[in-house]
Write a protein that holds these residues in place. Structure first.
Motif, mmCIF file in Angstrom:
data_model
loop_
_atom_site.group_PDB
_atom_site.id
_atom_site.type_symbol
_atom_site.label_atom_id
_atom_site.label_comp_id
_atom_site.label_asym_id
_atom_site.label_seq_id
_atom_site.Cartn_x
_atom_site.Cartn_y
_atom_site.Cartn_z
ATOM 1 N N LEU A 288 0.855 -1.188 0.000
ATOM 2 C CA LEU A 288 0.000 0.000 0.000
ATOM 3 C C LEU A 288 0.888 1.234 0.000
ATOM 4 N N ASP A 289 0.743 2.070 -1.026
ATOM 5 C CA ASP A 289 1.416 3.357 -1.094
ATOM 6 C C ASP A 289 0.361 4.458 -1.128
ATOM 7 N N HIS A 290 0.550 5.486 -0.299
ATOM 8 C CA HIS A 290 -0.401 6.617 -0.275
ATOM 9 C C HIS A 290 -1.840 6.112 -0.107
ATOM 10 N N THR A 291 -2.061 5.137 0.716
ATOM 11 C CA THR A 291 -3.383 4.503 0.803
ATOM 12 C C THR A 291 -3.875 4.513 2.240
ATOM 13 N N ASP A 292 -5.076 5.073 2.448
ATOM 14 C CA ASP A 292 -5.624 5.258 3.794
ATOM 15 C C ASP A 292 -6.939 4.498 3.973
ATOM 16 N N PHE A 293 -7.289 4.276 5.236
ATOM 17 C CA PHE A 293 -8.605 3.744 5.620
ATOM 18 C C PHE A 293 -8.943 2.454 4.854
ATOM 19 N N THR A 294 -7.963 1.595 4.777
ATOM 20 C CA THR A 294 -8.114 0.358 4.016
ATOM 21 C C THR A 294 -7.975 -0.835 4.946
ATOM 22 N N HIS A 310 3.176 -4.638 3.132
ATOM 23 C CA HIS A 310 3.939 -3.419 3.396
ATOM 24 C C HIS A 310 3.018 -2.209 3.304
ATOM 25 N N LEU A 311 2.939 -1.433 4.394
ATOM 26 C CA LEU A 311 2.219 -0.156 4.433
ATOM 27 C C LEU A 311 3.260 0.937 4.334
ATOM 28 N N ARG A 312 3.215 1.734 3.269
ATOM 29 C CA ARG A 312 4.343 2.588 2.920
ATOM 30 C C ARG A 312 3.858 3.901 2.312
ATOM 31 N N GLU A 313 4.765 4.864 2.224
ATOM 32 C CA GLU A 313 4.514 6.146 1.551
ATOM 33 C C GLU A 313 3.248 6.830 2.071
ATOM 34 N N PHE A 314 3.260 7.173 3.334
ATOM 35 C CA PHE A 314 2.184 7.958 3.932
ATOM 36 C C PHE A 314 0.855 7.198 3.954
ATOM 37 N N SER A 315 0.887 5.908 4.176
ATOM 38 C CA SER A 315 -0.350 5.126 4.284
ATOM 39 C C SER A 315 -0.798 5.129 5.746
ATOM 40 N N ASP A 316 -1.941 5.747 6.010
ATOM 41 C CA ASP A 316 -2.430 5.948 7.373
ATOM 42 C C ASP A 316 -3.734 5.197 7.626
ATOM 43 N N ASN A 332 15.937 -12.139 -0.690
ATOM 44 C CA ASN A 332 16.913 -11.477 0.171
ATOM 45 C C ASN A 332 16.447 -11.626 1.612
ATOM 46 N N PRO A 333 17.087 -12.488 2.391
ATOM 47 C CA PRO A 333 16.611 -12.740 3.758
ATOM 48 C C PRO A 333 16.538 -11.480 4.624
ATOM 49 N N LYS A 334 17.369 -10.496 4.347
ATOM 50 C CA LYS A 334 17.340 -9.259 5.140
ATOM 51 C C LYS A 334 16.033 -8.510 4.971
ATOM 52 N N PHE A 335 15.370 -8.705 3.849
ATOM 53 C CA PHE A 335 14.145 -7.967 3.545
ATOM 54 C C PHE A 335 12.890 -8.826 3.698
ATOM 55 N N GLY A 336 13.002 -9.952 4.368
ATOM 56 C CA GLY A 336 11.874 -10.871 4.421
ATOM 57 C C GLY A 336 10.952 -10.680 5.591
ATOM 58 N N GLU A 337 10.530 -9.439 5.861
ATOM 59 C CA GLU A 337 9.598 -9.175 6.960
ATOM 60 C C GLU A 337 8.216 -9.754 6.657
ATOM 61 N N GLY A 338 7.489 -10.087 7.702
ATOM 62 C CA GLY A 338 6.102 -10.495 7.501
ATOM 63 C C GLY A 338 5.228 -9.299 7.190
ATOM 64 N N ILE A 339 5.186 -8.345 8.118
ATOM 65 C CA ILE A 339 4.439 -7.089 7.939
ATOM 66 C C ILE A 339 5.393 -5.939 8.239
ATOM 67 N N TYR A 340 5.333 -4.934 7.403
ATOM 68 C CA TYR A 340 6.331 -3.858 7.414
ATOM 69 C C TYR A 340 5.568 -2.535 7.384
ATOM 70 N N ILE A 341 5.856 -1.652 8.363
ATOM 71 C CA ILE A 341 5.173 -0.362 8.454
ATOM 72 C C ILE A 341 6.190 0.746 8.239
ATOM 73 N N GLY A 342 5.986 1.554 7.187
ATOM 74 C CA GLY A 342 6.845 2.707 6.938
ATOM 75 C C GLY A 342 7.974 2.409 5.974
ATOM 76 N N THR A 343 8.989 3.265 6.043
ATOM 77 C CA THR A 343 10.151 3.174 5.162
ATOM 78 C C THR A 343 11.400 3.480 5.964
#
Length: 490
Positions: A288-294, A310-316, A332-343
């Motif tokens: 989700l980029d720039h995506t709210d109330f979802t 991933h909730l990203r780019e001002f997703s509130d 890439n194991p370093k980037f293998g998050e389950g849920i990721y908030i922000g940048t």
């Protein structure tokens, strides 16, 4: 971890060499030793004031007194007898004093130092920060004037001085969570209405997403939908946009490397409801980029090269509810998050025009997250006021380069409550400070940490006002329950 949590090293400033002729202080012509600013000359005849004691005669300090006898008519005579250079020096000093006083009065609004509102006069005073567009400028959580493409600007939660934790008191994290329907509702789940559009092929789905408008309900038939899919429609609170299907409706990106892309992407959207289907085999799952109330509800998100959701780019104000996220990080194991908030701060110039990523007030609730190579949930610096409620974590598959705890909170004012974690390579719940002013004042309540690892149940580095309350349960933590004592439960 983040796309890149490493902080760039800023080289220290090197003093510039002085130009020729400026290697030392300028030598001034000899001056009259009897000309002392602020001290009455000997023989001036002014009595001591306020305890002032006149200096001893010159002969007592420096040997013989000067040969010249001071004029009998006092300072006027001294001024008349001064050289042209000395008179010019006096005029220059007086002029500089007048200019400096004028500048000081202009900057202070004419107030005296005693009346100023500086740090010593107001314990809540906070120094202003540079604009949030300056990476590395320590932006404050209170700088929330963001604009979103195609939507009006919104004010994000958070900011201001953070009070100390008080059991049962108005904690910022608890107060913020109490305003979020995803936290306060006994059952925040959504139900798909009758379909307005039925789809059974990838082409039909692509067309339906492009034509979506407020009130559209897209129903996925069981089957595989190969490709990358995106939506940009802006729904409303009364008429959200629905995309619904059972777990047998599978959106498949076709590859876990970069060619797999984002399997499902909402960009500059609002008020969507993603319910029930499966997302798999892409570089990233749902973004989700720039995506709210979802609402992202009941999805199965699996078999991915990087992160799952991933909730990203001002997703509130988004709700991630009752999803199953598993098998991430194969690219890439370093980037293998389950849920990721922000940048990550190191990527703000890539994704958010060098502003901190204000992805605030998001609720992660009731999810089951396992087989991730990085954190089960990663909360980035720059985000504020969300909540993790009642999730299930498992860190059995952490990569040594990916994660050392189920939750890594680098944002501010999060409520992390009622979660259960099993198995970690190091700690259970963590906070870190990647950027000054962040990774602080998060509250951990009523969680169960079965660490089965060498670290702590709760590990805050630095402490930064983060709190774990004594109603948390910790088992199998080799280093102890926490690196700081627990606080009384509210």
């Amino acid at each position: 971890m983040s796309e890149n949590d490493d902080q760039p090293t800023v080289p220290g400033a090197t003093p510039e060499p002085q130009p020729p002729g400026h290697e030392g202080p300028m030598a001034l012509p000899p001056q009259d030793p009897t000309l002392q600013f602020g001290v009455p000359p000997a023989g001036f005849g002014v009595p001591p004031v306020g305890g002032y004691e006149a200096p001893p005669p010159f002969g007592d300090q420096y040997g013989a007194p000067p040969a010249a006898t001071p004029p009998a008519d006092g300072w006027r005579g001294r001024l008349r007898s001064a050289s042209g250079f000395q008179r010019g020096l006096l005029v220059g000093v007086a002029f500089a004093l007048v200019i400096g006083l004028g500048v000081w009065l202009a900057n202070s609004g004419g107030s005296s130092p005693a009346a100023s509102s500086g740090p010593s006069a107001n314990p809540n005073f906070t120094f202003p920060n540079p604009s949030p567009g300056q990476v590395g400028a320590n932006p404050s959580p209170s700088e929330t004037g963001k604009k979103k493409k195609g939507k009006s600007g919104k004010t994000a939660a958070g900011g201001g001085p953070i009070p100390a934790y008080t059991p049962g008191g108005p904690q910022p994290a608890v107060v913020a969570a109490a305003s979020l329907p995803g936290v306060t509702s006994a059952d925040p789940s959504v139900t798909c209405p009758a379909a307005t559009v039925n789809v059974s092929t990838a082409d039909q789905l692509t067309q339906a997403l492009a034509a979506a408008q407020p009130g559209t309900v897209i129903q996925l038939a069981d089957g595989t939908y190969s490709g990358n899919f995106s939506g940009t429609a802006v729904g409303t609170a009364d008429q959200p946009v629905f995309l619904c299907g059972g777990s047998g409706a599978v959106l498949d990106g076709g590859s876990r490397d970069t060619s797999g892309g984002y399997v499902f992407h909402l960009d500059n959207a609002a008020y969507w409801r993603l319910v029930g289907f499966t997302v798999q085999d892409g570089q990233k799952g749902v973004v989700l980029d720039h995506t709210d109330f979802t609402v992202i509800q009941g999805l199965t998100v699996q078999h991915l090269g990087d992160e799952g959701i991933h909730l990203r780019e001002f997703s509130d104000d988004d709700l991630v509810l009752n999803n199953t996220v598993t098998d991430t990080g194969s690219l890439n194991p370093k980037f293998g998050e389950g849920i990721y908030i922000g940048t990550a701060q190191s990527n703000w110039c890539t994704y958010t025009a060098c502003q901190q990523d204000y992805s605030n007030n998001n609720v992660i609730r009731g999810n089951t997250i396992s087989k991730t190579t990085a954190e089960n949930v990663d909360i980035k610096e720059g985000t504020t006021g969300g909540a993790l409620i009642g999730n299930s974590f498992d860190g059995s598959s952490f990569s040594p380069k990916g994660a050392t705890g189920w939750v890594n909170a680098k944002g501010n004012d999060y409520l992390i409550k009622g979660n259960t974690g099993h198995n970690s390579s190091q700690d259970g719940f963590q906070t870190h400070q990647i950027l000054s002013g962040w990774g602080q004042d998060n509250v951990f309540e009523g969680n169960t940490a079965v660490v089965n690892g060498p670290g702590y149940g709760f590990h805050f580095t630095p402490v930064n006002g983060n709190v774990w309350t004594c109603d948390n349960t910790v088992q199998g933590a080799g280093a102890g329950n926490g690196n700081i004592p627990c606080a009384a439960a509210p």
